[in-house]
Design an enzyme around this catalytic site. Structure first.
Site, short mmCIF file in Angstrom:
data_model
loop_
_atom_site.label_atom_id
_atom_site.label_comp_id
_atom_site.label_asym_id
_atom_site.label_seq_id
_atom_site.Cartn_x
_atom_site.Cartn_y
_atom_site.Cartn_z
CB SER A 105 -0.96 -0.04 1.19
OG SER A 105 -1.87 1.00 1.12
CG HIS A 106 0.16 3.73 3.24
ND1 HIS A 106 -0.83 2.78 3.33
CD2 HIS A 106 0.66 3.87 4.48
CE1 HIS A 106 -0.93 2.39 4.59
NE2 HIS A 106 -0.03 3.02 5.31
CG ASP B 287 -2.62 4.17 -1.37
OD1 ASP B 287 -3.34 4.09 -2.38
OD2 ASP B 287 -2.58 3.29 -0.49
CG ASP C 96 -2.63 -0.19 -2.64
OD1 ASP C 96 -2.53 0.94 -2.11
OD2 ASP C 96 -3.32 -1.11 -2.15
CG ASP D 189 -6.07 0.92 -1.32
OD1 ASP D 189 -5.15 1.76 -1.22
OD2 ASP D 189 -6.14 -0.11 -0.61
NE ARG D 190 -4.34 4.12 3.03
CZ ARG D 190 -3.76 4.23 4.22
NH1 ARG D 190 -3.10 5.33 4.53
NH2 ARG D 190 -3.85 3.26 5.09
CE LYS E 243 -7.87 1.95 1.82
NZ LYS E 243 -7.61 0.68 2.49
C1 G6P Z 1 -5.32 -0.42 5.13
C2 G6P Z 1 -6.70 -1.02 5.11
C3 G6P Z 1 -7.69 -0.05 5.65
C4 G6P Z 1 -7.27 0.47 6.99
C5 G6P Z 1 -5.88 1.02 6.92
C6 G6P Z 1 -5.33 1.50 8.26
O1 G6P Z 1 -5.25 0.64 4.21
O2 G6P Z 1 -7.07 -1.42 3.82
O3 G6P Z 1 -8.94 -0.64 5.71
O4 G6P Z 1 -8.11 1.47 7.43
O5 G6P Z 1 -5.02 0.06 6.40
O6 G6P Z 1 -4.94 0.46 9.00
P1 G6P Z 1 -4.11 0.64 10.35
O7 G6P Z 1 -4.34 -0.67 11.02
O8 G6P Z 1 -2.68 0.91 9.99
O9 G6P Z 1 -4.72 1.81 11.08
ZN ZN Z 2 -3.38 1.41 -0.25
#
Ligand code: G6P
Ligand code: ZN
Length: 611
Positions: free
Chosen positions: A145-146, A328, A330, A332-333, A437
């Site tokens: 992800s990020h 971000d 990937d 999704d954000r 997302k």
């Molecule tokens: C990922 C998930 C989200 C979640 C986020 C924060 O991006 O897909 O659903 O809100 O992580 O997770 P964390 O446990 O780091 O607060």
């Molecule tokens: Zn992401």
């Protein structure tokens, strides 16, 4: 005597000169590796760990074994494999292709360049034409992800099932269990690497092929069904509208260019950092390689939109664009901005829900909405006014997916198609078109709303700030901020949380700095769909004036623990709605620090990031 040469020269080449293509399955002896438990969103680790002997292979084999034990038709199945383009993405894809062949998969789907954003993967699994073959059983998303990418940064892998959503806990538990007992994995090591750069069908052997398709194809096609692209294009034709979209050198670049340039004719320069890079630009880039759309990390966008990282206006050489957004790693954000204006993710969700009728997909009416527990309660107010069911779930997108897939279980009067919108404070928003997302969806939702509010070209442009302020004037404002304490000693963080839980009952009814705690608990979620219970989802303190703070330990970190403190203060429409969020929640933050004894437990005096 001379040896007889094959009469057909092609046969000769195939026999003696081409690299040997063999579907022979090699069984490799391995042993369990500790710590392969998937977190909030898959397994994340240092890239070098993933590159270590058998690390990736053990996990992938454990997934295949778990799927088989669940009765999933891996043999003869179609499987999708792609990632966000970070370092080790393409190497990992080639390994998984060979292991998929050994597991009996007959067809692997891959986005061009080995790229698929997380929502695009979900769209591919759900909607890509199986072209006469088997519909996909699911897919591997290679992403952290990020989190920064690179050989010394992070890598990740996540399995999504046939509904296009993250594997449910039941499956990830099984996968984890398999990683603790694994003794061997299977791989077709005689298969050649597959060229991923261009669309093609690679028939590697009888009964095994890899299909490479344009990575933007299915996602863009689906988004065109959700939104009215024609109406959004008209917004782009307005002289007073301009935008900037920061892909942060993550996977979104190709999608951003296809949509903003290809579909809407955005002005050159509207898409920045739109080339996917293995390190998201690295340490020397403005984001320091953090492809994370927030005020701290989306440095270029935030400056271009005329704000500093505290969200305060700064001088700009020319007026900022009317609309700004970022994704971000990937994709999704999302982050949504107006000219010198930051829209918090919690507000963004509430505004989209309140204006859902502008989006064609929701024309028939929004059936329900949901937010994660730490997300501000702004959406609750909208749901109440609309009179639609509302859900509060733990952090993690999989909980939303469950509700969307529930069909008649949670919504007795709904068909299985459920127009649904949900979101999280962590810059994630989306709908029921996929089971992840969707960073692009959120941006298009905003553009659709702006398009609907700007149909008269003779009137001045209604921008993001106008829409959000009108929303506050109607519903009041949930001032909100999150403090993150990164890389905290794990044991210390856990001690702090345990101590707070023990203190909670005694604190109810007490007044600190003039504010009275009206209730306090540890959030627990009873899934109305599958009856499962998720405990320990965050410590909540509610105050008599409707304010609250929440503590949670992040489930996505790689090193130590990350403590998240979520702060929220409600101001009704009659109150002052134009203050700075970080100032308004500061006194609440002080109470939270006092109650948690965070400084004593962790030695931290300042948060690492405020968003
Ligand atoms: C990922 C998930 C989200 C979640 C986020 C924060 O991006 O897909 O659903 O809100 O992580 O997770 P964390 O446990 O780091 O607060
Ligand atoms: Zn992401």
């Amino acid at each position: 005597a001379l040896k007889a040469r094959p009469a057909n020269p092609l046969e000769f080449i195939g026999k003696y000169l081409l690299p040997k293509v063999s579907m022979e399955v090699t069984t490799v002896v391995t042993k369990p590796i500790a710590g392969q438990k998937p977190g909030t969103s898959g397994l994340r680790q240092k890239t070098r760990t993933f590159m270590g002997e058998s690390y990736l292979q053990n996990f992938v084999q454990s997934v295949f074994d778990a799927l088989v034990s669940e009765g999933v038709a891996v043999k003869g199945g179609t499987l999708c494999v792609s990632g966000d383009g970070r370092y080790f993405n393409s190497t990992a894809i080639q390994i998984i292709i060979k292991m998929a062949a050994a597991a009996g998969v007959t067809r692997v789907w891959c986005g061009t360049g080995g790229l698929l954003s997380t929502p695009a993967m979900s769209a591919v699994i759900r909607t890509r034409d199986p072209a006469g073959g088997a519909a996909p059983i699911g897919g591997f998303i290679l992403s952290a992800s990020h989190n920064p990418g690179g050989i010394d940064e992070d890598f990740g892998i996540k399995y999504n099932g046939e509904n296009g959503g993250p594997a449910p806990e039941k499956l990830t538990d099984k996968i984890y269990k398999n990683t603790t007992t694994i003794a061997e994995y299977k791989i077709c090591s005689g298969l050649p690497d597959v060229a991923l750069d261009a669309p093609a069908k690679h028939k590697l052997a009888d009964g095994f092929e890899v299909v490479v398709f344009p990575c933007v194809e299915d996602h863009v096609a689906l988004l065109k069904k959700v939104f009215d692209f024609g109406a959004i294009k008209k917004l782009f034709e307005r002289k007073d509208f301009s935008m900037i979209y920061d892909s942060m050198n993550g996977v979104q670049g190709p999608y951003a260019k296809a949509i903003f340039y290809g579909e809407f004719g955005a002005a050159p320069g509207s898409c920045i950092n739109a080339e996917p890079k293995e390190d998201f630009g690295g340490h020397d880039s403005p984001s320091h390689g953090h492809a994370d759309p927030n005020l701290t990390h989306a440095v270029e966008l935030v400056a271009a939109m005329g704000l500093n990282k505290m969200g305060l206006p700064i001088e700009t050489p020319k007026p900022p664009p009317s609309f700004g957004a970022a994704a971000d790693g990937d994709a999704d954000r999302n982050m949504i901005m107006g000219s010198k204006f930051f829209c918090s993710p919690s507000d963004s969700l509430a505004v989209i829900v309140a204006n859902a009728q502008c989006i064609p997909w929701y024309k028939g009416g929004l059936k329900a909405c949901a937010r994660s527990m730490p997300t501000s309660m702004a959406t609750d107010l909208v749901a109440k006014k609309l009179g639609i069911p509302f859900f509060e779930v733990p952090t993690g997108w999989k909980f939303f997916g469950n509700l969307m897939d529930s069909g008649s279980a949670a919504f007795p009067n709904s068909p299985s198609y459920i127009p649904f919108i949900c979101g999280e404070e962590s810059f994630g928003t989306g709908g029921d078109h996929v089971r992840e997302k969707d960073g692009m969806w959120a941006v298009l939702a905003w553009l659709q709303i702006l398009a609907a509010k700007n149909t008269d070209p003779s009137k001045p442009l209604v921008g993001v700030a106008d829409v959000v302020m009108a929303h506050w004037a109607e519903y009041g404002r949930n001032y909100y901020a999150r403090y993150d304490y990164d890389g905290v000693d794990k044991a210390a963080a856990e001690k702090m949380m345990a101590a707070m839980v023990a203190e909670q009952p005694k604190l109810i009814g007490t007044t600190i700095n003039g504010m009275t705690i009206s209730s306090a608990d540890m959030f627990e979620y009873n899934d109305s769909v599958d009856g499962s219970i998720s405990k320990n989802q965050g410590i909540r303190f509610m105050f008599s004036d409707g304010s609250r703070f929440v503590f949670r330990l992040s489930g996505t970190g790689v090193v130590g623990a990350t403590i998240r403190l979520y702060l929220e203060k409600y101001t009704p429409p009659t109150g002052d709605l134009s203050l700075h969020a970080f100032d308004v929640i500061k006194p609440l933050g002080e109470i939270a620090l006092q109650v948690s004894k965070l400084v004593e437990f962790t030695g931290r005096t300042e948060p690492s990031v405020i968003t």
